[in-house]
Scaffold this active site. Sequence first.
Site, short mmCIF file in Angstrom:
data_model
loop_
_atom_site.label_atom_id
_atom_site.label_comp_id
_atom_site.label_asym_id
_atom_site.label_seq_id
_atom_site.Cartn_x
_atom_site.Cartn_y
_atom_site.Cartn_z
CG ASP A 114 -52.29 -34.46 94.78
OD1 ASP A 114 -52.30 -33.90 95.89
OD2 ASP A 114 -53.11 -35.33 94.44
CG LEU A 135 -50.57 -42.62 98.88
CD1 LEU A 135 -49.66 -43.82 99.13
CD2 LEU A 135 -50.42 -41.60 100.00
CB ALA A 151 -46.36 -39.92 90.62
#
Length: 1200
Positions: A981, A931, A936
Amino acid sequence: MHYQPYMCHCPNCCDSSVLEVLLAAAICTKAGKAIVSRQFVEMTRTRIEGLLAAFPKLMGTGKQHTFVETDSVRYVYQPLEKLYMVLVTTKNSNILEDLETLRLFSRVIPEYCRVLEEGEISEHCFDLIFAFDEIVALGYRENVNLAQIRTFTEMDSHEEKVFRAVRETQEREANAEMKRKAKELQQARRDAERAGRKAPGFGGFGSSGMSNLSPAAIIAESMVEPEKPKMASAPVRPSGPSKALKLGAKGKEVDNFVDKLMSEGENVIPGAGKKQSDVSKVLQPPVNTESVHLKIEEKISLTCGRDGGLQNMEVLGIITLRVTDETNGRIRLHVNNNDKKGVQLQTHPNVDKKLFTADSLIGLKNPDKAFPLNNDVGILKWRLQTTEESLIPLTINCWPSENGSGCDVNIEYELQEESLELNDVIITIPVPSGVGAPVIGDLDGEYRHDSRKNILEWCLPVIDENNKTGSLEFSIAGKPNDFFPVSVSFVSRRNYSDIQVDSVTHVEGGNLVKFSTETLFVVDKTLSHARNAEINYVLAMICILLVAGHGTVLETQIKNDVTGLYAHLAGVPKALLPGVGGKKILDLWWETVNTRQLFSEVYLVTNADKYKHYERWATANDFPAENLVNDGSTTLEDRLGAVADVELAIRSRRLQDDVMVIAGDMLCADQNFDIAQVIRFFRSQPGELVIYYELEEGERCRCRGIVEVCPKSHRVTRFLEKPQEGVTASRLASVVFYCLRKETLFYLSDFLLRQPEVEDRAFGRFWEWLINEERLPVYGMKLPTGFQLIGQVGLSDYTKWLAHYSAKQQESPAKSIVCRSYARVGLMGNPSDGFNGKTIAMTISNFWAEVTLVESQTLVLLPHPLNDPTEFGSLQDLFCISRKEGYLGGLRLLQATCKKFYQFCSTQGIALTKQNFTLRYDTNIPRQVGLAGSSAIVSATLKCLMKFYNLTEDDLPKPIRANFILNVETDELFITAGLQDRVVQVYEGLIYMDFNKQLMDERGYGEYEALDMSTLPSFWLAYLGDPSDSGHIHSDVRRRWLNGEADVVEAMKHFADLADQARVVFQTKDWPRLAELMDKNFDLRRSVYTDDCLGQGNLKMAQLARQFGSAVKLPGSGGAVVGLCVDPERLGEMKRAFQEAGCVFCLIVPHGPPDYEEQGSNNIPINFERGASKNECPSSEETWPDTALFPCQPAGRLQE
C-alpha cells in the site's frame, strides 16, 4: 457584524421558489455564532442569526462534507480551522457553481487575515465585506478572480491621493510649528529660572491654552521635566505570541546559512547556549565496510574580504580507524602523503612517531598490542592555516551595481582546485526584504528564492573540472550592501589535502589486509565566503542579556491604569511586554543573538523577583534554562547594579571570552539591524566598543550617557554620564549595548571595588571611569536610524512608540500546503507483499485523503468532525458511533507521523527550523474495507511535512518514504500492514512490486516498476456497508509462514508467480487472461485463509460477481472486492444486483503519477539512486543509510 446595503424585491428571500440566488455569506464559529455576515438580499438580522445558529445542528446529522439542506435553504460550507465559511443559498441554486464561489470566498479570507481566528476576522471585517461585495452582487456571482478582487478593493482615486498628500503636508507643518513653540516655551522657562522669577505663561495657562497644544508639544514639554536619575532602563516593543527562532532580519546572513546547512543534512547546533559538539556531521550514503574501515574527513572554513583578499583559511583533517575483527587488530597502515600545500601532521600519542616519520607507517608503539575493537580511533590529524589566495578551492565573485531602480547583481564562481569534485553546492545570497522576488537573467544551475528568510539560493549539483565556472545574474530593488555576505556550502568525496591510505598489513608476516575507505570533504560551520563578501569573523563571543531591573515607571503606570486596557500586563517584566511585530521585546533580542556562528553562549541575568517569568519564557523559546543567572535581588533597594550583574555572570560561569552586553528590555525599531556588523566592527578595533545614537529633538543630555567620538579613528575621547546642559556639545547618546574584550573583563571587578554604592554601579559610571581616568581605548559605533531607547518612559510614550513601529511592520498571511494521497486496489499477488512475494497494485482517483498544513504560532492537530467526533447528539448517538467505528480516528495518524518524522530527521542529522503548524485532514476513503485509508492519511501528512520543512527527494527518497509510512503504522500504532500500500501510494499509478527476501535483506526495499496505464480495462469496485475489521483477515497465516508450513510457503510463491504473469498481461493487453489470473488469485487466497477467515460478506460479494461472469478478488485485507467484467453489457445488471444486496458499487478511475501520460506505452523501472539523472547509471557502490531506521523493512537498489 452584519452588512446589508443591497435590497431584493422578492417577497420571501428564503422561499425555495426564488430563482437561483446566493442569500448570504458568513464566517461563523463552530457553535453558529456569526462573526461577519454579508446579506445579498433583504433579510433581517434575526433571520440570518437564526439560520447560522441552526447550521451546526444540521451538520451533525448529515453525511455531506460540503453542504447541508433544510426545507427552505441550502448551506454550502468549508471548515476554516476553528471557524466555518458558510454560503446560504436557495435550494434551486447550482451546487457546482456554489462550490466554486465558496472556494473563492475561502481564498479571499487569508488575503486580509494572518490567522483564522475570531479576533483577527473581526478586526478586518470591513475589508472582508468589501471583498465579498466584489464576488457577489444582488445575489449573483460576478466573473472575477482573486487578483481582480485585490485590485478592486485597493483601488483609489487621484483626488484622494492629492487630498492625502495635502493633509500629510499640513500635519507635518503643524507638528513642526508645535515643536518650535515647545522649544520657545522651554527657553522662556529656562530664562525665567535663571532670573529667579516665575516662568511666564505656566502659572495661568488654563484649559483653553492646553487644548491648543498638539501631542508633539506635550511630548516635547514632558521631555524637559526634570527626572530623578535612574539606572538606564530600556525600550519596549509590541505584543503577541512568541515566534522564537523564526529567523528575522538581524544576523540574517549567518542565520540563513545555518538553516541552509541544516537542510543539507549538517548536524548544526540549533541555538546558542546548547551544550553540544561544534563539529557538524554530514549525512552521506554508507559504504561497503570491511573489518578494517578508514574514514578520511576534512573540514574547511575560510573568510574573504569584500574587496578581495583571503582573511583566513583553515582546513582540519582526520583519519579515523575502526576495527571489527580481532584477527585484524595488530595492523599497520601505509599513508601516502601527496600534499603540496604545507599541512601540519600530528599522530595519535599511542602511534609510533618514528615509524611514521621514517616509513609513513601508522602502527602502535607497542607492536604486541592491537587497535581497540568496535571503536572509532583517530590515528592521524592534520591542519592547514593560510592566507594564500591561490589555495582557495572555490572562489566566488559578487558584483552588485546600481541601476536607478535597484541593483543588477552578477555572481561568478571558479573552481581553482580542479582535482576536486564538489557536490550539492549551494551559494546563498542575502536579498532585501519586502521588495518581491528577484528577476533572474543568465543562470547556470537552478535557484530558489526564500522570501521568509530573505535569501536567494543558487544550487549547483556538481562543480568539477568540466564545469569549473558559472554565473548568475539577477535584478532586484536594493543597495549593494544588501547582498553581502555570500555563503557557500558543498560536499565532496575527494579530500583537499590528498592524504590517503594505500595499504594495510599485519604486523606479523606483512600480509595485506582488506580494508574499506570513506572520504568526505565538507564546509565547516564557519562557511566559505565570497571573495567580494564582507568579512565574517569566525571567533565566537559570549552574549549577556540584562533584564534585572526593578520598578520602572512603565510598570507602575500599567499597574495603576484605571482604564483596564492593560490589566493583563500588570506584573509582567518590561522585557516581556508586547513589542513590534507581535513579539515580546526579549524575543527580538533572543532571535538576534541566537546564532551559533556568532555567540558560543548566551546568558540572561535577571532578579529573583522576576526569575519565574523568565524561566517560563526560556522553556517556551528554547533558551537553555541553565544559562539563566539569578542575581538574588527582590527590590529596587537591594539591587546589584548593571555592572555587578555582568560581573556576576562572568564570575559564576567562569567566562574567559569576549563579551557582548545588551539590555534585554531595549526596543529596536529597525528589524534589519545587523548584529554581525557590530561584531565585525568590534573585531577591527583594538579596544572596547560602545554603541550610540544621536539624540532626537527634545531629548535631554542629562538623561543619557553622552559620548564624544573622534570622527576619524572612531575612538571615544570622553564619556559623560548624564551631564548638565552646556557641559558638552555632543548629542551622541550611549545605550546599554557594549562589547568587551576578554583582556578587559578584570576591570569590572576593579570598578566594583571602587564603587561600594549601588547607585554608582551603572554602566555609565563604568565607562566614565574607564575612558576618562584609565584612558583605555574604547571605540564607538553609531546605530542606524529607527533605533529608539525607551528608557524611563510612561505608559503614553510606550503605546505611542508601539503603535508607530507596529504600523511599519507588515507580515504576509501564512500560505496553506495541501497534499493528497489516493486509495489503492491490489490487482494481483496480494497479500504476498508481507511474505516476500510480488504484487501489482494501482491508485484510484475515486477515494483520497487530503491533509492541509498552515504555519501557526503553536503546533495544532485538528480533529476531523466525522472521523474524530468530540460532540454527540446523545449518549445513544455516542454508543452507536463507537460501536460501529471504534475509538481510533485519523488524529492518531497525524500525531504518529509527526513524531516519527522528527525522530527520522534527528537520527539522520536533518535539523528542522523552529516553525509550528496546524494540521487538519479530510478523507472519503471508506473505513475498514481494505483500501489503505490509514496509510493514505500518513502519506499525505508526510508530503506536507516535507514541503513545509523543505526536505527533498535526497533527504527522504521514495523507497525509504514507503518504509517510513509502514513503520508509522506498525511501530507507532501497531496496525497490521505490508509494504504494498505504501509503495503504490508514494509512487502513484500502476506499480509492480517484488519483495524478494534477498532484496529486502540486502537493501531494505524491493524492486518497483511502473507499468503502462494506457488503455486499461474497466475495473469495478464494490464494498460492504458494514465491513469487518481489516486486521483480522491475516489470521494465523503469518505464524504458519514463519514456521515454514509447506502449503503456506508454496501459496506465497504461487501469488508471486501470478503477479509475474499479470505483469506480462499488462504489457500485452490480454484482458481475458488478466481476468483468469484475478480469479486464480482469489481462489488461492481462499484456500490459504479459509472461508471463516475471509468472512461471509466478502464471499457473498465474490459469488455475486461470478454470477455475472466477472473476475473478482479482494483488493486489500477485506470488506471490498475489485473485479474485471470482460462482458461490458452485463456490467449494468451486475451493478444493480450489488446495490440491491446493500453494497456500494462504482467504476474505478485510475490515478497515475503526474507524468504518466508522457511515458507512453513503455514500462518504467523506478530509480531510487541519489542524484541519478535519466541518462545516468547509478554507481554500484552506493547504498542508502536511511533504511537503518527501519530494521523491520530491509533495503535495496533499483535500476533506472
